[in-house]
Design an enzyme around this catalytic site. Structure first.
Site, mmCIF file in Angstrom:
data_model
loop_
_atom_site.group_PDB
_atom_site.id
_atom_site.type_symbol
_atom_site.label_atom_id
_atom_site.label_comp_id
_atom_site.label_asym_id
_atom_site.label_seq_id
_atom_site.Cartn_x
_atom_site.Cartn_y
_atom_site.Cartn_z
ATOM 1 N N GLY B 149 62.953 -5.897 -20.472
ATOM 2 C CA GLY B 149 61.696 -6.523 -20.519
ATOM 3 C C GLY B 149 60.873 -6.834 -22.371
ATOM 4 O O GLY B 149 61.418 -5.744 -23.320
ATOM 5 N N CYS B 150 60.113 -7.614 -21.567
ATOM 6 C CA CYS B 150 59.762 -7.206 -23.275
ATOM 7 C C CYS B 150 58.422 -6.865 -23.264
ATOM 8 O O CYS B 150 57.925 -6.306 -24.479
ATOM 9 C CB CYS B 150 59.520 -9.463 -23.857
ATOM 10 S SG CYS B 150 58.566 -10.041 -22.623
ATOM 11 N N TYR B 151 57.398 -6.871 -22.417
ATOM 12 C CA TYR B 151 56.555 -6.128 -23.004
ATOM 13 C C TYR B 151 56.584 -4.874 -23.633
ATOM 14 O O TYR B 151 56.357 -3.702 -23.513
ATOM 15 C CB TYR B 151 55.880 -6.120 -21.310
ATOM 16 C CG TYR B 151 54.541 -7.453 -21.794
ATOM 17 C CD1 TYR B 151 53.788 -7.515 -22.706
ATOM 18 C CD2 TYR B 151 54.312 -7.866 -20.418
ATOM 19 C CE1 TYR B 151 52.525 -8.473 -22.442
ATOM 20 C CE2 TYR B 151 53.920 -9.299 -20.514
ATOM 21 C CZ TYR B 151 52.652 -9.673 -21.172
ATOM 22 O OH TYR B 151 52.001 -10.248 -21.040
#
Lengths: 344, 344, 344, 344
Positions: B149-151
């Site tokens: 995921g990005c976060y």
């Protein structure tokens, strides 16, 4: 490898040029000059380039440039680069100038619109106007190129097919232009202070913006007659991008399809000009060297409304400068410039 | 040429992947699939790709994919891609999945945080967590990759050197994360309606965001003990970019320089991780695959505050997926990914 | 009518104060002073006020102010207003100072965090900290008010009920704060140049921002013990608004409802503080004097995460100054301040 | 107290009207209706109104409205409100309609541009076009008011003095209009999705936007002859605000001063119209009911370029509706509307 120097590397046009050069296969940056930041690394000023372009900025020096470069881009304010360009040119270097100084066929037009005396008229006579799509053959043979303005590139390419083909009346041409804020450069000013220019917009320099004269020069050439027109620039709260909305009265009725075909024919060999069936949007060209053009015919008024859009820092400045360099050095015209727009 | 398929090509992660693939020298896009837009050209949906990627979108089909692709990227909502991934994998295709479905070592963690039963636990056991900087060797041998995921990418890389080296207490780790709006995807929602999300910001899903579990999994692995932490995401009015501010208590006093050296040593072979002496800013990594990390020591509190930033669509999604593909196919890890950030 | 002067009327806090005063029924502006623009009309500098406030700006002069005003607001940089405030105060005028100069109980704290010697310690002893919700009774009797900082107002009000009631541990309090760009003022700087600060964000002055000391002073007072905490400011691409995310460990388990009840009780007489069941968003308070507060309990960690938001120019500056004036002159505290936020 | 109902209270125009009504001294809101949110509080949908307007939203009902209101504002999509307006009107209520349904003198023009049959032509004959500056006396006596469109208000007021005084040719009038995104309403659409419309702009509905017909109706009335013109709307990445740039050829040479004097004379009794010596900017009118107008004469072309700007939600919708209500009920026309623009 073509050895490249950039004078004025830390303004927005200069920095964008450096960014593009980092992905260009046949060039090597040998000099980056900056009056303000000499002695610091390019990547200290633009951290985005850390690990990619850590060259130390230096003071501009013609002798050093002559020794280390094949071509020099000058991204300096108009009126500032004359001396150094004269020297560079005298030493046999090719020069691509991003200021307004070498864009004019008629020195009087320059002096009238810029309000200064031109410092080297003899060079102006030699320079070529670097709008690739219109002056490709001259550019290839040039030694000094006056790289076009951002508004002008977009405005001229939007109207060129109509004017060149005598489709529209040359009276009553109106260009309503909108630009993102980076067009005003990196110098600090109240009008580009964030809280003063976000969530607002304005028109400025109506009927007096210098790019008017550049547009008139080129459209007059295409028309074979003198064109005088209205050009109104606006400041819009976005970083990049220019969109122009152009109005002209048709000499006789045309359908949208007929006009689009005229555009498609005119630009049939141009990779960077995309004639759309829809209306263009800035986001499709942001980050790219493309020009997107669309149009509508208002049949009630027998008027055509053309919309064209470019990235002011790329096709409107650094990208076109690189396209000019590719032409000058007989490289594929698209090298280092074939990336699509960001969209998001 | 590696033959590539993208399922879910018209979401933001998918479209960004297509954009990046257009500049990747060793790949050829053979399939673009989109449930919503099947039958239309990719460049009808994203005009930015006109003349660059005019492939016609189709419905996802495992047999066709098996015939035409070497690798398939699935950029579909979690829970949606199970069936097709199972088929693709069974036919021997390499799959890089951008959803949350194949990121977990422990199926219970997935099912608890996602609130759904996992449809193919047997595949989950085979999948590798595709955070290149931490799992490079496993990725090279994988057949199914769960792209992070990005976060999480940003949060984990920001803390990894401290946690792996036992520099900080594992209690009281707090991650305050801020994301641009494209992270919420292309699906319409009131909270991403322009007039509702510009000129404002908010926190959301405090203590319940799914990426929390992914961060905890990886940091626990590095620490060799279970880490439970606070993760607070915020929505910020910018298109791209994630910036995380991470707080951890130091086990003993360290200077900023000592900590920076730990980071530089930890990432010494990582091209895409830049350890800065200054604090990072989103604009330096927007448009690039870089992770910029900086830090401050608060000596009054014996606490370190780390700031890390990535482009959520590139290092946080499409770029990292491409980096994983490069590893899978033994290409230079940086191919198609070495462009600098936009800055402006 | 209360006769009001504003010194520093053309900075953002000053101009916002003038805007609010234009809708305040019981005041009359008698003096607007500006060093930079003296001699011009207020509405020449802020065209928004054309026809509403066309007063001519003048140089600050204590004698003139004493003759024409009942109260003077000083919206000048810290360290600049000492002399004039001393004079105004000596002449019996009430003064509300928007700088950091009169916010401290302990001169040493001021001098340490501001790095300057205080020019009038005797006045500092008389001044009252103008956070209306906490010091209302003292404010009513004051002659000199130190109007709180923007970050501090939001941060303190967000945590006050927890700290005053001994609900949280005083160690490990972390405040992660985000501010719109107008908080940096109207002075030109590269970091507030549009193209440099839109579509990006950053942390700055971590562990060293002056507002840290103000927050610590007030929370320590409420706790009855010294509190030292982490405060991290960030710059976010929006014009107005502050949002703080505050982390504190609970001394014992509480539900969200229990904590909300503590807040509702603490603020039960406060019109401008709204305790929400949901999480606050900046747009709900932009343009208003409200403070919106919401919270979440992370039961896994026994930690509370509070989110609070204000308009930095209103409750964080001009609005609170006006609220202080209302208290000073025994007017309804809400007069001229009861407008709702803009939302859109 | 005037008892007021708002039908369609949760769209942007409706919500803005509610916000303004909260500060209007002589009104009391008795009904807020919303199809989508009936049963919830207004302040649940717009938290900005918490503690200020906590009225429960209900379904629109003519009988209830007749019992509880003196005037009803209908902020519903065109074509939707006919039935309810017919009923309300029959019961003797005054109605101010914010849709396009009651703005036309000629039903054929409405039906042609809106592409629908008008459901109550008999009411159309009774309705008055609510552009206060042009139809004040008729408005005072009206029972049903068609509140003007946002683009039209700005466009008409920008050109009215020139057209009414026969200063410009009626051929070749061009209006290039730019609008903030809230003009597209609160309904979800891809073109108003944040990541799709920030950092970009576009033209749309060229030569076909419905407001064209409204502008032509009013300018033709002023000119005493049929005017057909070009109107091009653009979407600009800001929340609020409209700016129009209007081009017209002068019948004979005029100086800028002469033209400004014509404007000042024409608007000499109008509080909300400000004729500027400079060019207007959106930020000066955002949040206010003002119209700012400036102009330039292009002497090379004997053409005048007028720039006018309004807040699309206030003077372009809710503010003007309130101004109409003030006229209807013989209140001071400026009541509840005299706030200055936000500027920042």
């Amino acid at each position: 490898m073509i050895r490249v120097g950039v004078l004025g590397a830390t303004g927005y046009a200069g920095a964008e040029l450096v960014r593009l050069l980092c992905s260009h296969k046949d060039t090597e940056i040998t000099i980056l000059a900056s009056k303000t930041y000499a002695g610091q690394k390019m990547s200290d000023i633009f951290t985005s380039l850390r690990g990619i372009c850590d060259i130390v900025l230096e003071e501009a020096d013609a002798d050093v440039a002559a020794a280390k470069c094949d071509v020099v881009f000058t991204a300096l304010p108009h009126g500032v680069s004359h001396e150094v360009i004269k020297e560079l040119h005298a030493k046999g270097l090719k020069v691509i100038d991003l200021s307004g100084d070498f864009r004019y066929n008629d020195i009087k037009v320059y002096e009238e619109w810029y309000g200064v005396e031109h410092a080297c008229p003899e060079l102006l006579a030699e320079s070529v106007y670097g709008l690739c799509e219109l002056h490709r053959e001259d550019i290839k043979k040039a030694t000094l190129i006056g790289n076009p303005g951002c508004y002008t590139t977009c405005s001229i390419l939007g109207l060129a097919p109509l004017v060149a083909n005598g489709v529209v009346e040359t009276k009553n041409i109106i260009i309503d232009a909108k630009s993102g804020v980076s067009g005003a450069g990196r110098g600090l000013a109240l009008q580009t202070h964030f809280a003063e220019c976000t969530e607002t917009m304005k028109a400025y320099k109506i009927a007096t913006h210098r790019h008017t004269s550049e547009i008139e020069q080129e459209l007059s050439l295409l028309a074979g007659e003198d064109i005088v027109l209205s050009f109104t620039p606006h400041l819009v709260p976005m970083k990049r991008g220019i969109l122009v909305t152009e109005y002209a009265n048709l000499k006789k009725p045309y359908t949208k399809e007929e006009l689009l075909n005229i555009y498609k024919e005119f630009y049939k060999d141009e990779k960077f000009v995309r004639v759309l069936d829809t209306l263009p949007e800035v986001k499709n060209i942001t980050g790219s060297n493309y020009v997107d053009i669309g149009l509508t015919v208002d049949t009630r008024l027998n008027r055509v409304i053309v919309v064209a859009t470019i990235d002011n820092l790329i096709k409107g400045a650094a990208g076109q400068a690189l396209q000019n360099m590719n032409l000058l050095f007989d490289l594929p015209e698209y090298e280092g410039l074939d990336m699509p727009g960001y969209y998001i």
